[in-house]
Design an enzyme around this catalytic site. Structure first.
Site, PDB file in Angstrom:
ATOM      1  N   GLY A  39     -43.518 -98.247  45.568  1.00  0.00           N
ATOM      2  CA  GLY A  39     -42.491 -97.996  44.560  1.00  0.00           C
ATOM      3  C   GLY A  39     -41.213 -97.498  45.205  1.00  0.00           C
ATOM      4  O   GLY A  39     -40.444 -98.268  45.788  1.00  0.00           O
ATOM      5  N   GLY A  40     -40.994 -96.193  45.134  1.00  0.00           N
ATOM      6  CA  GLY A  40     -39.739 -95.581  45.589  1.00  0.00           C
ATOM      7  C   GLY A  40     -39.264 -96.045  46.955  1.00  0.00           C
ATOM      8  O   GLY A  40     -38.072 -96.349  47.135  1.00  0.00           O
ATOM      9  N   SER A  66     -47.010 -93.317  46.672  1.00  0.00           N
ATOM     10  CA  SER A  66     -46.265 -92.558  47.681  1.00  0.00           C
ATOM     11  C   SER A  66     -46.411 -93.118  49.098  1.00  0.00           C
ATOM     12  O   SER A  66     -46.458 -92.355  50.062  1.00  0.00           O
ATOM     13  CB  SER A  66     -46.646 -91.074  47.622  1.00  0.00           C
ATOM     14  OG  SER A  66     -46.329 -90.542  46.342  1.00  0.00           O
ATOM     15  N   HIS A  78     -50.098-102.364  35.529  1.00  0.00           N
ATOM     16  CA  HIS A  78     -49.610-101.166  36.218  1.00  0.00           C
ATOM     17  C   HIS A  78     -49.903 -99.945  35.342  1.00  0.00           C
ATOM     18  O   HIS A  78     -49.835-100.031  34.117  1.00  0.00           O
ATOM     19  CB  HIS A  78     -48.110-101.281  36.500  1.00  0.00           C
ATOM     20  CG  HIS A  78     -47.643-100.232  37.457  1.00  0.00           C
ATOM     21  ND1 HIS A  78     -47.380 -98.945  37.060  1.00  0.00           N
ATOM     22  CD2 HIS A  78     -47.445-100.269  38.795  1.00  0.00           C
ATOM     23  CE1 HIS A  78     -47.031 -98.231  38.124  1.00  0.00           C
ATOM     24  NE2 HIS A  78     -47.053 -99.013  39.191  1.00  0.00           N
ATOM     25  N   GLY A 125     -45.407 -91.693  42.742  1.00  0.00           N
ATOM     26  CA  GLY A 125     -44.105 -91.038  42.576  1.00  0.00           C
ATOM     27  C   GLY A 125     -44.165 -89.529  42.706  1.00  0.00           C
ATOM     28  O   GLY A 125     -43.212 -88.834  42.344  1.00  0.00           O
ATOM     29  N   ASN A 159     -42.433-102.777  44.410  1.00  0.00           N
ATOM     30  CA  ASN A 159     -42.276-102.738  42.950  1.00  0.00           C
ATOM     31  C   ASN A 159     -41.073-101.850  42.648  1.00  0.00           C
ATOM     32  O   ASN A 159     -41.167-100.629  42.743  1.00  0.00           O
ATOM     33  CB  ASN A 159     -43.555-102.175  42.321  1.00  0.00           C
ATOM     34  CG  ASN A 159     -43.413-101.948  40.822  1.00  0.00           C
ATOM     35  OD1 ASN A 159     -42.454-102.402  40.197  1.00  0.00           O
ATOM     36  ND2 ASN A 159     -44.370-101.228  40.240  1.00  0.00           N
ATOM     37  N   TRP A 160     -39.968-102.484  42.304  1.00  0.00           N
ATOM     38  CA  TRP A 160     -38.732-101.713  42.083  1.00  0.00           C
ATOM     39  C   TRP A 160     -38.757-100.942  40.765  1.00  0.00           C
ATOM     40  O   TRP A 160     -37.878-100.117  40.517  1.00  0.00           O
ATOM     41  CB  TRP A 160     -37.522-102.650  42.082  1.00  0.00           C
ATOM     42  CG  TRP A 160     -37.286-103.393  43.359  1.00  0.00           C
ATOM     43  CD1 TRP A 160     -38.004-103.307  44.519  1.00  0.00           C
ATOM     44  CD2 TRP A 160     -36.231-104.338  43.605  1.00  0.00           C
ATOM     45  NE1 TRP A 160     -37.467-104.142  45.464  1.00  0.00           N
ATOM     46  CE2 TRP A 160     -36.384-104.791  44.932  1.00  0.00           C
ATOM     47  CE3 TRP A 160     -35.192-104.851  42.830  1.00  0.00           C
ATOM     48  CZ2 TRP A 160     -35.519-105.735  45.495  1.00  0.00           C
ATOM     49  CZ3 TRP A 160     -34.334-105.785  43.402  1.00  0.00           C
ATOM     50  CH2 TRP A 160     -34.498-106.217  44.719  1.00  0.00           C
ATOM     51  N   LYS A 161     -39.717-101.240  39.908  1.00  0.00           N
ATOM     52  CA  LYS A 161     -39.761-100.612  38.567  1.00  0.00           C
ATOM     53  C   LYS A 161     -38.407-100.828  37.882  1.00  0.00           C
ATOM     54  O   LYS A 161     -37.773-101.847  38.116  1.00  0.00           O
ATOM     55  CB  LYS A 161     -40.164 -99.138  38.683  1.00  0.00           C
ATOM     56  CG  LYS A 161     -41.465 -98.999  39.502  1.00  0.00           C
ATOM     57  CD  LYS A 161     -42.099 -97.643  39.432  1.00  0.00           C
ATOM     58  CE  LYS A 161     -43.368 -97.634  40.285  1.00  0.00           C
ATOM     59  NZ  LYS A 161     -44.120 -96.392  40.198  1.00  0.00           N
ATOM     60  N   GLU A 193     -54.128 -97.962  42.750  1.00  0.00           N
ATOM     61  CA  GLU A 193     -53.063 -96.963  42.691  1.00  0.00           C
ATOM     62  C   GLU A 193     -53.566 -95.737  41.927  1.00  0.00           C
ATOM     63  O   GLU A 193     -53.548 -95.723  40.688  1.00  0.00           O
ATOM     64  CB  GLU A 193     -51.836 -97.519  41.971  1.00  0.00           C
ATOM     65  CG  GLU A 193     -51.216 -98.728  42.637  1.00  0.00           C
ATOM     66  CD  GLU A 193     -49.742 -98.885  42.250  1.00  0.00           C
ATOM     67  OE1 GLU A 193     -48.916 -98.861  43.160  1.00  0.00           O
ATOM     68  OE2 GLU A 193     -49.435 -98.999  41.054  1.00  0.00           O
ATOM     69  N   GLU A 206     -48.201 -97.552  34.586  1.00  0.00           N
ATOM     70  CA  GLU A 206     -47.094 -97.228  33.662  1.00  0.00           C
ATOM     71  C   GLU A 206     -47.126 -98.135  32.435  1.00  0.00           C
ATOM     72  O   GLU A 206     -46.750 -97.715  31.329  1.00  0.00           O
ATOM     73  CB  GLU A 206     -45.754 -97.308  34.421  1.00  0.00           C
ATOM     74  CG  GLU A 206     -45.637 -96.149  35.409  1.00  0.00           C
ATOM     75  CD  GLU A 206     -44.850 -96.442  36.675  1.00  0.00           C
ATOM     76  OE1 GLU A 206     -44.078 -97.416  36.702  1.00  0.00           O
ATOM     77  OE2 GLU A 206     -45.018 -95.678  37.651  1.00  0.00           O
TER      78      GLU A 206
HETATM   79  P1  13P Z   1     -44.441 -94.808  44.498  1.00  0.00           P
HETATM   80  O1  13P Z   1     -44.537 -95.566  45.812  1.00  0.00           O
HETATM   81  O2  13P Z   1     -43.036 -94.485  44.127  1.00  0.00           O
HETATM   82  O3  13P Z   1     -45.380 -93.654  44.469  1.00  0.00           O
HETATM   83  O4  13P Z   1     -44.942 -95.835  43.368  1.00  0.00           O
HETATM   84  C1  13P Z   1     -46.156 -96.493  43.528  1.00  0.00           C
HETATM   85  C2  13P Z   1     -46.270 -97.541  42.485  1.00  0.00           C
HETATM   86  O5  13P Z   1     -46.504 -97.242  41.330  1.00  0.00           O
HETATM   87  C3  13P Z   1     -46.059 -98.943  42.893  1.00  0.00           C
HETATM   88  O6  13P Z   1     -46.431 -99.814  41.888  1.00  0.00           O
END
Ligand code: 13P
Length: 259
Positions: A241-242, A220, A102, A180, A10-12, A174, A104
């Protein structure tokens, strides 16, 4: 029952469509160099909407062993919903997956379980596979409410969805406090909630559905912790994510099965 592991990046809100092409090419080359087999693990990239057409063209043109998805979808078919993107638009771009609910989106866009449910239903209607996100915040975790809360979200998100559809979709656990932050849930924390989610699906539906639905952990995830997380019996993949923004790092996560 064997469930094919699924790693989704997930590149956000990162990378424009030019950066996206570079990352997908590098990811595909790295996977090819390392002898990646798509039977061993499904690899999915989930870029921002503006990148999807470029990513689709690259994956299809070069027959790359990757699938692509979107980060959100409208609960409406079409019409006066400024800024929204419909499930049929995503289907037309050959998106296979779409992330819904998600944390977010829930936090910054006030998405409730009802909205998440409506989005998941709309995605399924158009042939997309939803990746339904659930998970507790730090306060609930401190109160020991992680299972109750997360299972409640799962029930809300799956309301009215028939078993055959649930069997093929993906649920991503999650914990918000691990997103993050560098703070990873322990493999046992991940298993506790992922196991409870599968048990809830078993109770709501049946063994076939519970043994088919794929459950991801997210928060993470890195190449250094993915193997231990994936060793848990009810964790079938990760939503990353990251670490999915770096081709080599995400490739190592996809290739977890080689270690
Ligand atoms: P991180 O891997 O950056 O913690 O993000 C997780 C996430 O929200 C994937 O959707």
């Amino acid at each position: 029952m064997t469930r094919t592991p699924i790693m989704a990046g997930n590149w956000k809100m990162n990378l424009n469509h030019i950066d996206a092409v570079g990352l997908v090419q590098k990811l595909a080359w790295t996977l090819a160099d390392e002898g990646y087999s798509r039977e061993k693990c499904e690899a999915v990239v989930v870029p921002p909407f503006t990148d999807i057409r470029s990513v689709q063209t690259l994956i299809e043109g070069d027959k790359l062993p990757l699938k692509h998805g979107a980060q959100d979808v409208s609960q409406h078919d079409d019409g006066a919903y400024t800024g929204e993107i419909s499930a049929s638009m995503l289907a037309k771009l050959d998106c296979r997956y779409v992330v819904v609910g998600h944390s977010e989106r829930r936090e910054y866009h006030a998405e409730t379980d009802e909205i998440v449910n409506a989005k998941a239903i709309k995605a399924l209607e158009k042939g997309l596979t939803p990746i339904i996100c659930v998970g507790e915040g730090l306060e609930l975790r401190k109160q020991g409410q992680q299972v109750n809360h997360t299972v409640g979200q799962v029930k809300g998100a799956l309301a009215g969805i028939p078993g055959d559809d649930v069997a093929s979709l993906v649920i991503a656990y999650e914990p918000i406090w691990a997103i993050g932050t560098g703070e990873v849930a322990t493999p046992e924390d991940a298993q506790e909630v992922c196991g409870a989610i599968r048990a809830a699906v078993r109770e709501l539906y049946d063994d076939r559905v519970a043994d088919s639905v794929r459950i991801q952990y997210g928060g993470s995830v890195k190449s250094s912790n993915v193997v231990d997380i994936m060793a848990q019996p009810d964790v079938d993949g990760c939503l990353v994510g990251g670490a999915s923004l770096k081709a080599e790092e995400f490739a190592k996560i996809v290739l977890f099965y080689q270690r």
